[in-house]
Design an enzyme around this catalytic site. Structure first.
Site, PDB file in Angstrom:
ATOM      1  N   LYS A 171     -18.802 -43.925   3.114  1.00 17.14           N
ATOM      2  CA  LYS A 171     -17.728 -44.241   4.110  1.00 17.14           C
ATOM      3  C   LYS A 171     -16.393 -44.785   3.225  1.00 17.14           C
ATOM      4  CE  LYS A 171     -17.032 -48.536   5.513  1.00 17.14           C
ATOM      5  NZ  LYS A 171     -15.515 -48.602   5.429  1.00 17.14           N
ATOM      6  N   SER A 223     -14.728 -56.183  -2.274  1.00 19.15           N
ATOM      7  CA  SER A 223     -14.461 -57.796  -2.695  1.00 19.15           C
ATOM      8  C   SER A 223     -15.762 -58.650  -2.848  1.00 19.15           C
ATOM      9  CB  SER A 223     -13.414 -58.406  -1.662  1.00 19.15           C
ATOM     10  OG  SER A 223     -14.131 -58.202  -0.609  1.00 19.15           O
ATOM     11  N   THR A 226     -16.771 -59.917   0.693  1.00 18.48           N
ATOM     12  CA  THR A 226     -17.488 -58.849   1.369  1.00 18.48           C
ATOM     13  C   THR A 226     -18.956 -58.557   0.880  1.00 18.48           C
ATOM     14  OG1 THR A 226     -15.432 -57.813   1.984  1.00 18.48           O
ATOM     15  CG2 THR A 226     -17.320 -56.649   2.708  1.00 18.48           C
ATOM     16  N   GLU A 244     -20.503 -53.667  -6.708  1.00 19.51           N
ATOM     17  CA  GLU A 244     -19.104 -53.793  -7.952  1.00 19.51           C
ATOM     18  C   GLU A 244     -18.158 -54.582  -7.244  1.00 19.51           C
ATOM     19  OE1 GLU A 244     -19.361 -52.990 -10.944  1.00 19.51           O
ATOM     20  OE2 GLU A 244     -21.231 -51.610 -11.070  1.00 19.51           O
ATOM     21  N   CYS A 278      -9.770 -53.519 -10.220  1.00 17.59           N
ATOM     22  CA  CYS A 278     -10.742 -54.688 -10.504  1.00 17.59           C
ATOM     23  C   CYS A 278     -10.697 -55.228 -11.874  1.00 17.59           C
ATOM     24  CB  CYS A 278     -12.194 -53.964 -10.033  1.00 17.59           C
ATOM     25  SG  CYS A 278     -12.534 -52.616 -10.878  1.00 17.59           S
ATOM     26  N   GLU A 374      -8.309 -64.034  -8.227  1.00 18.80           N
ATOM     27  CA  GLU A 374      -7.757 -62.521  -8.406  1.00 18.80           C
ATOM     28  C   GLU A 374      -6.723 -61.988  -7.363  1.00 18.80           C
ATOM     29  OE1 GLU A 374     -10.620 -59.380  -6.468  1.00 18.80           O
ATOM     30  OE2 GLU A 374     -10.149 -58.389  -8.440  1.00 18.80           O
TER      31      GLU A 374
HETATM   32  P1  NAD Z   1     -13.156 -55.131   0.838  1.00 13.02           P
HETATM   33  O1  NAD Z   1     -14.341 -55.827   0.372  1.00 13.02           O
HETATM   34  O2  NAD Z   1     -12.345 -55.650   1.728  1.00 13.02           O
HETATM   35  O3  NAD Z   1     -13.668 -53.498   1.325  1.00 13.02           O
HETATM   36  C1  NAD Z   1     -14.327 -52.658   0.481  1.00 13.02           C
HETATM   37  C2  NAD Z   1     -14.857 -51.736   1.676  1.00 13.02           C
HETATM   38  O4  NAD Z   1     -16.249 -52.460   2.425  1.00 13.02           O
HETATM   39  C3  NAD Z   1     -14.171 -51.007   2.695  1.00 13.02           C
HETATM   40  O5  NAD Z   1     -14.846 -49.697   2.936  1.00 13.02           O
HETATM   41  C4  NAD Z   1     -14.319 -52.026   4.030  1.00 13.02           C
HETATM   42  O6  NAD Z   1     -14.183 -50.975   5.136  1.00 13.02           O
HETATM   43  C5  NAD Z   1     -15.939 -52.341   3.704  1.00 13.02           C
HETATM   44  N1  NAD Z   1     -16.543 -53.468   4.494  1.00 13.02           N
HETATM   45  C6  NAD Z   1     -15.612 -54.490   5.124  1.00 13.02           C
HETATM   46  N2  NAD Z   1     -16.406 -55.436   5.352  1.00 13.02           N
HETATM   47  C7  NAD Z   1     -17.510 -55.181   5.299  1.00 13.02           C
HETATM   48  C8  NAD Z   1     -18.751 -55.695   5.771  1.00 13.02           C
HETATM   49  N3  NAD Z   1     -19.120 -56.811   6.410  1.00 13.02           N
HETATM   50  N4  NAD Z   1     -20.012 -54.798   5.480  1.00 13.02           N
HETATM   51  C9  NAD Z   1     -19.778 -53.636   4.974  1.00 13.02           C
HETATM   52  N5  NAD Z   1     -18.867 -53.199   4.590  1.00 13.02           N
HETATM   53  C10 NAD Z   1     -17.594 -53.751   4.883  1.00 13.02           C
HETATM   54  O7  NAD Z   1     -12.433 -54.575  -0.540  1.00 13.02           O
HETATM   55  P2  NAD Z   1     -11.057 -54.058  -0.789  1.00 13.02           P
HETATM   56  O8  NAD Z   1     -10.099 -54.993  -0.221  1.00 13.02           O
HETATM   57  O9  NAD Z   1     -11.092 -52.641  -0.153  1.00 13.02           O
HETATM   58  O10 NAD Z   1     -11.064 -53.936  -2.348  1.00 13.02           O
HETATM   59  C11 NAD Z   1     -10.523 -54.602  -3.206  1.00 13.02           C
HETATM   60  C12 NAD Z   1     -11.300 -55.580  -3.931  1.00 13.02           C
HETATM   61  O11 NAD Z   1     -12.418 -54.808  -4.587  1.00 13.02           O
HETATM   62  C13 NAD Z   1     -11.179 -56.376  -5.218  1.00 13.02           C
HETATM   63  O12 NAD Z   1     -11.578 -57.637  -5.074  1.00 13.02           O
HETATM   64  C14 NAD Z   1     -11.609 -55.647  -6.234  1.00 13.02           C
HETATM   65  O13 NAD Z   1     -11.522 -56.600  -7.600  1.00 13.02           O
HETATM   66  C15 NAD Z   1     -12.755 -55.031  -5.781  1.00 13.02           C
HETATM   67  N6  NAD Z   1     -12.978 -53.819  -6.617  1.00 13.02           N
HETATM   68  C16 NAD Z   1     -13.985 -53.956  -7.495  1.00 13.02           C
HETATM   69  C17 NAD Z   1     -14.493 -52.614  -8.407  1.00 13.02           C
HETATM   70  C18 NAD Z   1     -15.506 -52.753  -9.401  1.00 13.02           C
HETATM   71  O14 NAD Z   1     -15.891 -51.621  -9.824  1.00 13.02           O
HETATM   72  N7  NAD Z   1     -15.963 -53.770  -9.624  1.00 13.02           N
HETATM   73  C19 NAD Z   1     -13.804 -51.757  -8.257  1.00 13.02           C
HETATM   74  C20 NAD Z   1     -12.897 -51.693  -7.464  1.00 13.02           C
HETATM   75  C21 NAD Z   1     -12.334 -52.629  -6.383  1.00 13.02           C
END
Ligand code: NAD
Length: 471
Positions: A171, A223, A226, A244, A278, A374
């Site tokens: 997804k 994030s 989440t 991650e 990230c 962040e």
């Molecule tokens: P997010 O957590 O809002 O969303 C990530 C994904 O999770 C999306 O596909 C979203 O639709 C889904 N999601 C949302 N709520 C959910 C739930 N309750 N259950 C299951 N899935 C759910 O994150 P974002 O805003 O898309 O991404 C930015 C964040 O990701 C930043 O904090 C960044 O640091 C982190 N990030 C981490 C890495 C890593 O490898 N450590 C890499 C890239 C981004």
């Protein structure tokens, strides 16, 4: 295949329209430009059922054949990098060259992981006993990706999951579903039906997936907030989990650096992809002897880079990817202004899209929000230090532990500082370099589990120890 219209999910090898649609916005204009399928609950059930059915045969396909198909998937991405790159710019905002590079990098990643084979350990082979440990696939993987590197971070999951012999449902983020849906379409002829399913939808779909009893493992990038919810959901039936999550990475700049040689690298280590990385530098600790010199050079670069529509010639940094993130970044900026922090900003930015000027915050207090949180947007706090032990403590005093960097000509000293940083990755005189053969793992609130390298492949497998009595 038209890359710009007609987006369908891939379920059981078939093109499937959504129960409804979700709008997809171009962040450079703020305008809706496409519609993606909104997966219904019964369609999620169908995707999981297709993956469960396919697992029965896919797990028995010899690993060499699975590797060959993953390699072919990589070649397919490379062959379509141009069209996918253009679509990527429209939905994600990143300038076209860098967008195409993400597709190419993801293709290369699939190819590299396709060469990996899990080990078999023999602990005893004697007259009385034979003991071996093999790795077997887990079952059906739920893969959830974010919007900042939507294609590469998805392929970090696809490659090991499928090489290992699992089937999966992927997804993308609702903010960047289109390239992933097209990749589902491109891979339909490569993998047997049900092995690789792609679904898209709104905010309900992620929680439906993580709570679905048909998954054996969740691989989530997103994030920290989440991630915690995902872990809670996975605990109900002890699904295997890789998380991650976020980071607030520190870089430490020592007084012996050649400022002209490092300034560009440090700048783009913080601001590439409009700082939505990230592992971007998010706190820049600079020795007091070189602080002013580096600040002035970074300010010069900030003034020179073009921020704008990624589709326009000469754009270096695109918009923030979505309105929600834009509002968050603007809130941090407002907080910095309200607290009278000194801001050094690049040139004016276009109106209409989610644009934020490149912003350097000049030596704010350690406790300010721009240092502690962040940002995930182009606001970089620069902080002055004088003492190595003190700066390492400040760098480590974070809820996160994703990555970090040290800049110095003295490699021995830089490596000794790097070893003391409480992060899963640390760079010396470079930044943002990640490889398919090297483990990537966050500590503390940055996550749980490992991606990439043999450790990353084995996260998609379970060891099975077999004890054979002889004679
Ligand atoms: P997010 O957590 O809002 O969303 C990530 C994904 O999770 C999306 O596909 C979203 O639709 C889904 N999601 C949302 N709520 C959910 C739930 N309750 N259950 C299951 N899935 C759910 O994150 P974002 O805003 O898309 O991404 C930015 C964040 O990701 C930043 O904090 C960044 O640091 C982190 N990030 C981490 C890495 C890593 O490898 N450590 C890499 C890239 C981004």
């Amino acid at each position: 295949m038209d890359f710009h219209t007609d987006y369908t999910m891939t379920i059981g090898g078939e093109a499937v329209r959504g129960a409804a649609t979700i709008d997809v916005v171009n962040p450079a204009t703020g305008q809706v430009f496409a519609a993606a399928p909104d997966c219904g609950r019964d369609q999620l059930d169908a995707a999981v059922a297709a993956a469960r059915k396919a697992f029965k045969t896919w797990r028995k396909v010899p690993i060499e054949e699975r590797q060959a198909l993953v390699r072919k998937a990589g070649e397919t991405l490379l062959a379509h990098a141009e069209e996918l790159g253009r679509l990527f710019t429209q939905e994600q905002g990143r300038p076209v060259d860098a967008a195409r590079q993400e597709i190419q990098g993801a293709g290369g990643w699939l190819q590299a992981v396709s060469k990996m084979t899990p080990p078999v350990h023999v602990s005893e082979d004697s007259a009385t006993q034979f003991i071996e440990t093999r790795y077997v696939p887990l079952g059906v993987v739920c893969a959830i990706a974010p919007w900042n590197f939507p294609v590469s971070l998805a392929m970090w999951k696809v490659a090991p999951a499928l090489v290992a012999g699992n089937t999966m449902v992927l997804k993308p983020s609702p903010f960047t579903p289109l390239c992933t849906l097209k990749i589902g379409e491109l891979f339909r002829d490569i993998f047997p039906p049900g092995v690789f399913n792609v679904i898209s939808g709104g905010d309900d779909l992620g929680p439906w997936m993580t709570g679905h009893p048909g998954f054996d493992k969740i691989s989530f990038t997103g994030s920290t907030e989440t991630g915690k919810r995902v872990m809670e959901s996975a605990s109900k039936d002890l699904k295997r989990l890789t998380l991650e999550l976020g980071g607030n990475d520190a870089a430490i700049v020592m007084p012996d650096v050649d400022l002209d040689a490092v300034a560009q690298k440090i700048f783009f280590g913080a601001f590439f992809n409009t700082a939505q990385i990230c592992v971007a530098t998010k706190r820049l600790y600079v020795h007091e002897d070189v602080y002013d010199g580096l600040r002035d050079r970074l300010a010069g670069i900030a003034a020179a880079v073009k921020v704008g529509d990624g589709g326009e010639q000469g754009t270096v940094l695109g918009p923030i990817q979505n309105k929600r993130q834009y509002d968050r970044v603007m809130d941090l900026l407002a907080d910095a202004k309200a607290n009278n922090l000194t801001l050094i900003q690049g040139g004016a930015v276009p109106e209409g899209g989610y644009f934020v000027p490149v912003t350097i915050v000049d030596n704010p207090p350690e406790a300010s929000r721009v240092v502690q949180e962040e940002a995930f947007g182009p606001i970089l706090p620069m902080l002055k230090f004088a003492n190595i032990d003190e700066v390492i403590d400040r760098a480590n005093d974070s809820e996160y532990g994703l990555a970090g960097a040290v800049w110095s000509k003295d490699l021995d000293q830089a490596m000794s500082i790097a070893r003391r940083m409480e992060t899963g990755t640390v760079w010396i005189n470079q930044n943002l370099n990640l490889r398919p053969d090297t483990p990537f793992a966050g500590r503390k609130n940055s996550g749980f589990g490992i991606e990439n390298g043999m450790d990353g492949l084995l996260e998609y497998m379970a060891p099975q120890a077999m004890y054979v009595a002889k004679g």
